[in-house]
Design an enzyme around this catalytic site. Structure first.
Site, PDB file in Angstrom:
ATOM      1  N   HIS A  71      -7.180  -3.208 -36.580  1.00 54.94           N
ATOM      2  CA  HIS A  71      -6.743  -3.722 -35.198  1.00 54.94           C
ATOM      3  C   HIS A  71      -7.900  -4.335 -34.664  1.00 54.94           C
ATOM      4  O   HIS A  71      -8.041  -4.520 -33.367  1.00 54.94           O
ATOM      5  CB  HIS A  71      -5.866  -2.872 -34.199  1.00 54.94           C
ATOM      6  N   ASP A  77       0.274  -5.103 -36.109  1.00 56.99           N
ATOM      7  CA  ASP A  77       0.505  -3.315 -35.511  1.00 56.99           C
ATOM      8  C   ASP A  77       1.862  -2.690 -36.776  1.00 56.99           C
ATOM      9  O   ASP A  77       2.767  -3.761 -36.062  1.00 56.99           O
ATOM     10  CB  ASP A  77       0.701  -2.808 -34.515  1.00 56.99           C
ATOM     11  N   HIS A  81       1.264   2.975 -36.419  1.00 55.17           N
ATOM     12  CA  HIS A  81       0.132   2.680 -35.456  1.00 55.17           C
ATOM     13  C   HIS A  81       0.119   3.791 -34.568  1.00 55.17           C
ATOM     14  O   HIS A  81      -0.585   4.258 -33.530  1.00 55.17           O
ATOM     15  CB  HIS A  81       0.044   1.347 -35.119  1.00 55.17           C
TER      16      HIS A  81
HETATM   17 MN    MN Z   1      -2.948  -2.856 -32.781  1.00 52.27          MN
END
Ligand code: MN
Length: 266
Positions: A71, A77, A81
């Site tokens: 990240h 994402d 996640h």
């Molecule tokens: Mn992220």
């Protein structure tokens, strides 16, 4: 065999009528990254380690190892996640068809200029739709806040004081609406994360992560150059690395813009 659509696209690219806008932050050790407060653990920043540079370890070539958190910089994402997306798709499992789609650019940079803690509400999106038409199936809502102007400086970008980070984002109700009631595939921001800087204090905490990743929608952060996109009509391409089990990945994000096209009226 000949495809009129692809022939037109290639012709538009060759003539310059179709422009490719790069929405990606450059990756280096200085790329601003999220800094979680103690006791949470942080990812490593991006790093480049030289293995050879036309020298003894590799006389005809130069190459590096890279080391990076998933990240970091402009990145995607994936559902896994977040705890609400546990058991969902990892970054390698997201179909490319959901990573390419119409861009809906919602510009709140004037509001954010007055209040860095600005939160997008459903009513803002409804007002945008009244002007530009309904959000399209499989689109990416890209939130233009002007925050990319701070992308060269970690302190300005995170804008942290004793009360935490002050960067714009999305209200809890709007995050729920985007994930459950809107047709978007994903949501993109210019800030370091898809949630507001103060999102720990919202209910649920980090509502964009909570709702979008829990509903197989995706997020992309640290976008640049959204000001170069029209409100509608651009096509966005989000291209993360297909890391098996990956919860996210640095991504190259581009948009195709037809400069001949007038924005369609609602
Ligand atoms: Mn992220």
């Amino acid at each position: 065999m000949n495809s009129p659509v692809l022939t037109q696209l290639i012709g538009g690219l060759a003539s310059g009528d179709v422009e490719i806008v790069d929405l990606t932050t450059r990756l280096s050790a200085n790329t601003p990254t999220l800094q979680l407060p103690a006791p949470f653990a942080n990812l490593v920043d991006f790093g480049l380690e030289q293995v050879s540079a036309y020298d003894e370890p590799g006389p005809f070539w130069k190459h590096h190892n890279i080391r990076t958190g998933e990240h970091v910089g402009t990145h995607l994402d994936a559902p896994v996640h977040w705890v609400t997306g546990k058991g969902g798709r990892d970054v390698s499992q997201i179909p490319m068809s959901r990573l390419v789609g119409p861009a809906a650019v919602v510009d709140v940079s004037a509001e954010v200029g007055k209040d860095p803690d600005f939160l997008l509400e459903v009513e803002h999106i409804r007002a945008w739709e009244a002007e530009h038409g309904p959000l399209e199936n499989g689109s990416w809502l890209l939130l233009r806040t002007g925050w990319d102007q701070y992308g060269h400086d970690q302190d300005l970008f995170l804008n942290t004081d004793e009360n935490g980070s002050h960067t714009p984002g999305v209200s809890a109700e709007c995050a729920r609406w985007l994930a459950e009631d809107s047709p978007v595939s994903g949501f993109g921001v210019e800030t370091v994360g898809i949630d507001a800087g103060n999102a720990m204090s919202l209910d649920p905490p980090f509502p964009v992560h909570h709702h979008l990743l829990g509903n197989d929608r995706y997020g992309v952060t640290s976008l640049r150059n959204l000001a170069q996109l029209p409100p509608t009509g651009a096509v966005v391409v989000v291209s993360p690395l297909p890391i098996l089990d990956g919860t996210g990945s640095p991504a190259r994000v581009i948009a195709f813009v037809d400069r001949r096209a007038e924005e369609p009226r609602a």
